[in-house]
Scaffold this motif. Structure first.
Motif, PDB file in Angstrom:
ATOM      1  N   LEU A  96     -17.838   7.239 -31.153  1.00 41.21           N
ATOM      2  CA  LEU A  96     -17.974   8.041 -30.727  1.00 41.21           C
ATOM      3  C   LEU A  96     -17.044   8.096 -29.440  1.00 41.21           C
ATOM      4  CD1 LEU A  96     -21.960   6.688 -29.611  1.00 41.21           C
ATOM      5  CD2 LEU A  96     -21.191   9.349 -30.732  1.00 41.21           C
ATOM      6  N   SER A 100     -18.857   9.647 -24.503  1.00 40.48           N
ATOM      7  CA  SER A 100     -20.802   9.878 -23.935  1.00 40.48           C
ATOM      8  C   SER A 100     -21.357   8.277 -23.923  1.00 40.48           C
ATOM      9  CB  SER A 100     -20.584   9.839 -25.503  1.00 40.48           C
ATOM     10  OG  SER A 100     -19.871  10.613 -26.768  1.00 40.48           O
ATOM     11  N   LEU A 186     -28.077  10.535 -30.144  1.00 45.09           N
ATOM     12  CA  LEU A 186     -28.085  10.787 -29.162  1.00 45.09           C
ATOM     13  C   LEU A 186     -29.102  11.927 -28.274  1.00 45.09           C
ATOM     14  CD1 LEU A 186     -24.353  11.423 -28.342  1.00 45.09           C
ATOM     15  CD2 LEU A 186     -25.513   9.051 -29.090  1.00 45.09           C
ATOM     16  N   PHE A 191     -27.845  14.724 -23.268  1.00 50.22           N
ATOM     17  CA  PHE A 191     -26.590  14.659 -23.573  1.00 50.22           C
ATOM     18  C   PHE A 191     -26.850  16.321 -23.594  1.00 50.22           C
ATOM     19  CE2 PHE A 191     -26.553  10.928 -24.726  1.00 50.22           C
ATOM     20  CZ  PHE A 191     -25.393  10.403 -24.343  1.00 50.22           C
TER      21      PHE A 191
END
Length: 258
Positions: A96, A100, A186, A191
């Motif tokens: 990642l 993030s 996620l 996000f």
């Protein structure tokens, strides 16, 4: 005669006593055996399980820092529902981009951890039905749900932002199921509103090229085209010289006649 009467009365009394004794014995009901209690479900220590079952140290660290591990532990051992965990391996977190995870608030990080669990025990065979019922709510609740697809026995998981699959079953015994995934789930609720732009490709390097020397023919052409060496300019100079000489001769002749 009196003796016989007394003897008969004695025998009758004994028979009456045996009669009532046998009747009472038959009326006594044998006690029903109490069934043995069902064995208590196995106590599963999730911290120990994740510590030794695979490369899950990063995820375990987040569970402990947010205290979500306590929520999962209580669900596993103190409820009848059990729990299903999706555990990303360490390489999934390493792949990642740092923003993030590092840019999340503590509440968002907690929701991210809760997003990796379902509040019920599901064995792998159950995901065929779950794929028809998607989306399935997670421990995070609200908009934090997962979609499942069973493709020929391979379970695919879609978080709205991440698409991954179950690599292996770390544990699949009631009341705890732990499935390894190759990506971090996620949630779109976190996000999806701030998708990081795809980085532009790096410009191709410009090759270093040396200046090309002028060819001899180009040099000759440039020299021949210069103003000082052009034929037309030299011809003009010769003509102007001749005219000057004629003018001087004419003036001299006029002076002789005077």
């Amino acid at each position: 005669m009196g003796f016989e009467m007394n003897f008969m009365a004695f025998i009758s009394a004994i028979l009456v006593v045996f009669y009532f004794a046998s009747a009472n014995a038959q009326s006594v009901v044998a006690p029903t055996p109490t069934p043995a209690p069902a064995p208590a479900p196995e106590h599963v220590n999730l911290t120990d399980l994740l510590s030794v079952a695979g490369p899950f140290q990063t995820f375990l660290g987040y569970l402990q820092s947010t205290k979500v591990i306590e929520t999962f532990q209580n669900q596993a051992n103190n409820t009848d529902e059990g729990i299903t965990l999706f555990v990303p391996k360490d390489e999934a977190f390493a792949s990642l981009k740092k923003p993030s995870i590092s840019n999340l608030t503590q509440d968002q990080l907690k929701s991210l951890c809760l997003f990796h669990a379902l509040p019920h025990y599901y064995k792998l065979a159950d995901f065929t039905n779950l794929s028809r019922q998607s989306p399935i709510p997670t421990f995070a609740g609200g908009q934090y749900s997962l979609n499942f697809t069973d493709n020929s026995g391979t379970v695919h998981v879609d978080s709205g932002w991440t698409k991954t699959k179950v690599i292996s079953a770390v544990r699949a015994t009631d009341p705890v199921a732990v499935y390894e995934t190759d990506k971090v789930l996620l949630p779109e609720a976190i996000f999806g509103t701030d998708i990081p732009p795809t980085p532009a490709p790096a410009p191709a390097p410009v090759p270093d090229t040396a200046p090309v020397a002028d060819s001899p023919s180009e040099k000759e052409g440039s020299e021949s085209s210069s103003p000082n060496s052009s034929p037309s300019s030299s011809h003009s100079i010769v003509n102007s010289g001749k005219l000057s000489q004629l003018a001087l001769a004419f003036v001299g002749a006029m002076l002789m006649f005077l």
